[in-house]
Write a protein that holds these residues in place. Sequence first.
Motif, PDB file in Angstrom:
ATOM      1  N   LEU A   1      -6.174  21.988  -2.498  1.00  0.00           N
ATOM      2  CA  LEU A   1      -6.702  22.469  -3.770  1.00  0.00           C
ATOM      3  C   LEU A   1      -6.650  21.361  -4.827  1.00  0.00           C
ATOM      4  CD1 LEU A   1      -7.747  24.733  -5.628  1.00  0.00           C
ATOM      5  CD2 LEU A   1      -5.344  25.350  -6.038  1.00  0.00           C
ATOM      6  N   ALA A   2      -5.536  20.641  -4.880  1.00  0.00           N
ATOM      7  CA  ALA A   2      -5.392  19.549  -5.842  1.00  0.00           C
ATOM      8  C   ALA A   2      -6.467  18.480  -5.626  1.00  0.00           C
ATOM      9  CB  ALA A   2      -3.999  18.932  -5.746  1.00  0.00           C
ATOM     10  N   MET A   3      -6.702  18.114  -4.387  1.00  0.00           N
ATOM     11  CA  MET A   3      -7.712  17.098  -4.114  1.00  0.00           C
ATOM     12  C   MET A   3      -9.111  17.614  -4.458  1.00  0.00           C
ATOM     13  SD  MET A   3      -5.976  14.514  -3.344  1.00  0.00           S
ATOM     14  CE  MET A   3      -4.748  15.217  -4.444  1.00  0.00           C
ATOM     15  N   GLY A   4      -9.353  18.888  -4.213  1.00  0.00           N
ATOM     16  CA  GLY A   4     -10.639  19.472  -4.595  1.00  0.00           C
ATOM     17  C   GLY A   4     -10.835  19.468  -6.106  1.00  0.00           C
ATOM     18  N   LEU A   5      -9.798  19.860  -6.828  1.00  0.00           N
ATOM     19  CA  LEU A   5      -9.887  19.872  -8.294  1.00  0.00           C
ATOM     20  C   LEU A   5     -10.069  18.468  -8.860  1.00  0.00           C
ATOM     21  CD1 LEU A   5      -7.174  22.527  -9.237  1.00  0.00           C
ATOM     22  CD2 LEU A   5      -9.661  22.765  -9.393  1.00  0.00           C
ATOM     23  N   LEU A   6      -9.315  17.506  -8.327  1.00  0.00           N
ATOM     24  CA  LEU A   6      -9.450  16.130  -8.812  1.00  0.00           C
ATOM     25  C   LEU A   6     -10.822  15.556  -8.482  1.00  0.00           C
ATOM     26  CD1 LEU A   6      -5.904  14.633  -8.131  1.00  0.00           C
ATOM     27  CD2 LEU A   6      -6.896  15.360 -10.301  1.00  0.00           C
ATOM     28  N   THR A   7     -11.375  15.941  -7.344  1.00  0.00           N
ATOM     29  CA  THR A   7     -12.719  15.495  -7.000  1.00  0.00           C
ATOM     30  C   THR A   7     -13.742  16.063  -7.989  1.00  0.00           C
ATOM     31  OG1 THR A   7     -12.146  15.310  -4.665  1.00  0.00           O
ATOM     32  CG2 THR A   7     -14.489  15.492  -5.186  1.00  0.00           C
ATOM     33  N   LEU A   8     -13.596  17.335  -8.327  1.00  0.00           N
ATOM     34  CA  LEU A   8     -14.490  17.931  -9.321  1.00  0.00           C
ATOM     35  C   LEU A   8     -14.349  17.253 -10.685  1.00  0.00           C
ATOM     36  CD1 LEU A   8     -14.212  21.731  -8.474  1.00  0.00           C
ATOM     37  CD2 LEU A   8     -16.187  20.237  -8.134  1.00  0.00           C
ATOM     38  N   LEU A   9     -13.105  16.985 -11.076  1.00  0.00           N
ATOM     39  CA  LEU A   9     -12.887  16.313 -12.359  1.00  0.00           C
ATOM     40  C   LEU A   9     -13.438  14.892 -12.346  1.00  0.00           C
ATOM     41  CD1 LEU A   9      -9.304  17.572 -13.227  1.00  0.00           C
ATOM     42  CD2 LEU A   9     -11.461  18.214 -14.330  1.00  0.00           C
ATOM     43  N   GLN A  10     -13.305  14.212 -11.223  1.00  0.00           N
ATOM     44  CA  GLN A  10     -13.857  12.862 -11.110  1.00  0.00           C
ATOM     45  C   GLN A  10     -15.378  12.902 -11.246  1.00  0.00           C
ATOM     46  OE1 GLN A  10     -13.296  10.915  -7.338  1.00  0.00           O
ATOM     47  NE2 GLN A  10     -13.446   8.890  -8.265  1.00  0.00           N
ATOM     48  N   THR A  11     -15.996  13.886 -10.627  1.00  0.00           N
ATOM     49  CA  THR A  11     -17.440  14.047 -10.751  1.00  0.00           C
ATOM     50  C   THR A  11     -17.824  14.341 -12.197  1.00  0.00           C
ATOM     51  OG1 THR A  11     -17.576  14.847  -8.476  1.00  0.00           O
ATOM     52  CG2 THR A  11     -19.434  15.369  -9.929  1.00  0.00           C
ATOM     53  N   LEU A  12     -17.035  15.174 -12.856  1.00  0.00           N
ATOM     54  CA  LEU A  12     -17.300  15.519 -14.248  1.00  0.00           C
ATOM     55  C   LEU A  12     -17.210  14.301 -15.159  1.00  0.00           C
ATOM     56  CD1 LEU A  12     -17.554  17.749 -16.530  1.00  0.00           C
ATOM     57  CD2 LEU A  12     -15.068  17.667 -16.590  1.00  0.00           C
ATOM     58  N   TRP A  13     -16.147  13.519 -15.017  1.00  0.00           N
ATOM     59  CA  TRP A  13     -15.872  12.439 -15.967  1.00  0.00           C
ATOM     60  C   TRP A  13     -16.510  11.101 -15.612  1.00  0.00           C
ATOM     61  CZ3 TRP A  13     -14.375  13.696 -20.550  1.00  0.00           C
ATOM     62  CH2 TRP A  13     -13.637  14.858 -20.741  1.00  0.00           C
ATOM     63  N   PHE A  14     -16.778  10.837 -14.325  1.00  0.00           N
ATOM     64  CA  PHE A  14     -17.207   9.485 -13.948  1.00  0.00           C
ATOM     65  C   PHE A  14     -18.612   9.403 -13.372  1.00  0.00           C
ATOM     66  CE2 PHE A  14     -12.574   9.263 -13.940  1.00  0.00           C
ATOM     67  CZ  PHE A  14     -12.391   8.191 -14.785  1.00  0.00           C
TER      68      PHE A  14
ATOM     69  N   PHE B   1     -10.319  12.334 -17.910  1.00  0.00           N
ATOM     70  CA  PHE B   1      -9.868  12.611 -16.547  1.00  0.00           C
ATOM     71  C   PHE B   1      -8.355  12.823 -16.509  1.00  0.00           C
ATOM     72  CE2 PHE B   1      -8.296  11.148 -12.406  1.00  0.00           C
ATOM     73  CZ  PHE B   1      -8.955  12.046 -11.570  1.00  0.00           C
ATOM     74  N   CYS B   2      -7.623  11.957 -17.190  1.00  0.00           N
ATOM     75  CA  CYS B   2      -6.155  12.065 -17.196  1.00  0.00           C
ATOM     76  C   CYS B   2      -5.694  13.348 -17.882  1.00  0.00           C
ATOM     77  CB  CYS B   2      -5.541  10.857 -17.883  1.00  0.00           C
ATOM     78  SG  CYS B   2      -5.758   9.339 -16.958  1.00  0.00           S
ATOM     79  N   LEU B   3      -6.314  13.670 -18.997  1.00  0.00           N
ATOM     80  CA  LEU B   3      -5.898  14.858 -19.746  1.00  0.00           C
ATOM     81  C   LEU B   3      -6.228  16.157 -19.014  1.00  0.00           C
ATOM     82  CD1 LEU B   3      -6.819  13.771 -23.369  1.00  0.00           C
ATOM     83  CD2 LEU B   3      -4.535  14.024 -22.384  1.00  0.00           C
ATOM     84  N   THR B   4      -7.291  16.161 -18.234  1.00  0.00           N
ATOM     85  CA  THR B   4      -7.618  17.371 -17.466  1.00  0.00           C
ATOM     86  C   THR B   4      -6.988  17.343 -16.076  1.00  0.00           C
ATOM     87  OG1 THR B   4      -9.723  16.372 -16.783  1.00  0.00           O
ATOM     88  CG2 THR B   4      -9.758  17.834 -18.705  1.00  0.00           C
ATOM     89  N   GLY B   5      -6.700  16.161 -15.577  1.00  0.00           N
ATOM     90  CA  GLY B   5      -6.099  16.040 -14.247  1.00  0.00           C
ATOM     91  C   GLY B   5      -4.653  16.496 -14.205  1.00  0.00           C
ATOM     92  N   LEU B   6      -3.915  16.202 -15.258  1.00  0.00           N
ATOM     93  CA  LEU B   6      -2.503  16.604 -15.281  1.00  0.00           C
ATOM     94  C   LEU B   6      -2.330  18.120 -15.219  1.00  0.00           C
ATOM     95  CD1 LEU B   6       0.463  15.858 -15.389  1.00  0.00           C
ATOM     96  CD2 LEU B   6       0.259  15.691 -17.876  1.00  0.00           C
ATOM     97  N   PRO B   7      -3.042  18.905 -16.031  1.00  0.00           N
ATOM     98  CA  PRO B   7      -2.894  20.360 -15.897  1.00  0.00           C
ATOM     99  C   PRO B   7      -3.366  20.880 -14.531  1.00  0.00           C
ATOM    100  CG  PRO B   7      -3.990  19.834 -17.958  1.00  0.00           C
ATOM    101  CD  PRO B   7      -3.856  18.561 -17.194  1.00  0.00           C
ATOM    102  N   ALA B   8      -4.399  20.263 -13.983  1.00  0.00           N
ATOM    103  CA  ALA B   8      -4.875  20.693 -12.661  1.00  0.00           C
ATOM    104  C   ALA B   8      -3.795  20.458 -11.607  1.00  0.00           C
ATOM    105  CB  ALA B   8      -6.157  19.939 -12.293  1.00  0.00           C
ATOM    106  N   LEU B   9      -3.167  19.287 -11.647  1.00  0.00           N
ATOM    107  CA  LEU B   9      -2.092  19.003 -10.690  1.00  0.00           C
ATOM    108  C   LEU B   9      -0.865  19.869 -10.954  1.00  0.00           C
ATOM    109  CD1 LEU B   9      -2.204  15.134 -10.212  1.00  0.00           C
ATOM    110  CD2 LEU B   9      -2.828  16.909  -8.580  1.00  0.00           C
TER     111      LEU B   9
ATOM    112  N   ILE C   1       5.749  10.258 -13.511  1.00  0.00           N
ATOM    113  CA  ILE C   1       5.154   9.630 -12.322  1.00  0.00           C
ATOM    114  C   ILE C   1       3.635   9.674 -12.410  1.00  0.00           C
ATOM    115  CG2 ILE C   1       4.827   9.911  -9.821  1.00  0.00           C
ATOM    116  CD1 ILE C   1       7.823  10.794  -9.744  1.00  0.00           C
ATOM    117  N   TYR C   2       3.086  10.798 -12.844  1.00  0.00           N
ATOM    118  CA  TYR C   2       1.633  10.926 -13.008  1.00  0.00           C
ATOM    119  C   TYR C   2       1.120   9.888 -14.008  1.00  0.00           C
ATOM    120  CZ  TYR C   2      -2.894  12.802 -14.367  1.00  0.00           C
ATOM    121  OH  TYR C   2      -4.218  12.946 -14.664  1.00  0.00           O
ATOM    122  N   LEU C   3       1.782   9.778 -15.141  1.00  0.00           N
ATOM    123  CA  LEU C   3       1.325   8.850 -16.177  1.00  0.00           C
ATOM    124  C   LEU C   3       1.442   7.400 -15.730  1.00  0.00           C
ATOM    125  CD1 LEU C   3       2.757  10.617 -19.353  1.00  0.00           C
ATOM    126  CD2 LEU C   3       0.372  10.581 -18.557  1.00  0.00           C
TER     127      LEU C   3
END
Length: 143
Positions: free
Chosen positions: A45-58, A75-83, A107-109
């Motif tokens: 799920l985390a990898m799916g969400l990060l992939t969607l966020l990457q598509t959104l932001w990049f 990406f960082c601001l939306t990725g942290l809550p997703a993770l 660690i994330y930062l």
Amino acid sequence: MREYLKKAGIRACVYFTIAMLFWCVAGLMFAGPVEGVVITLSLLLAMGLLTLLQTLWFTPLVARRMHYPVRIAGFCLTGLPALALCAAVGSWFPLDNAGAWASFVVIYLVATALLTIGYALYYRRTVGSLDAALARYRESRKG
């Protein structure tokens, strides 16, 4: 050859993900929500969400003219809550352990900062070499 290896790698990742989903669903059906299955599903799920966020932001699908630092920040601001959501759902560490959550955020930062710096250096080196190659090409065309 390089293109073939790239396609083979992508295909292997897709097949692996499909197999993991299949076996996790089977695990849920036969063993219930055991720790390994829940963690694996939350990681998928985390990898799916990060992939969607990457598509959104990049990619230009959502925002065409956005500066790269804004993209990284978004990406960082939306990725942290997703993770964090996936960590909570998957019980990556105890929910009531503030130290674990603080470590997770640090660690994330740090990881995000190191990856961003590494990419910026790579990009600068690549763009520099491409600019130099373009200048040499233009000079050769003049003569």
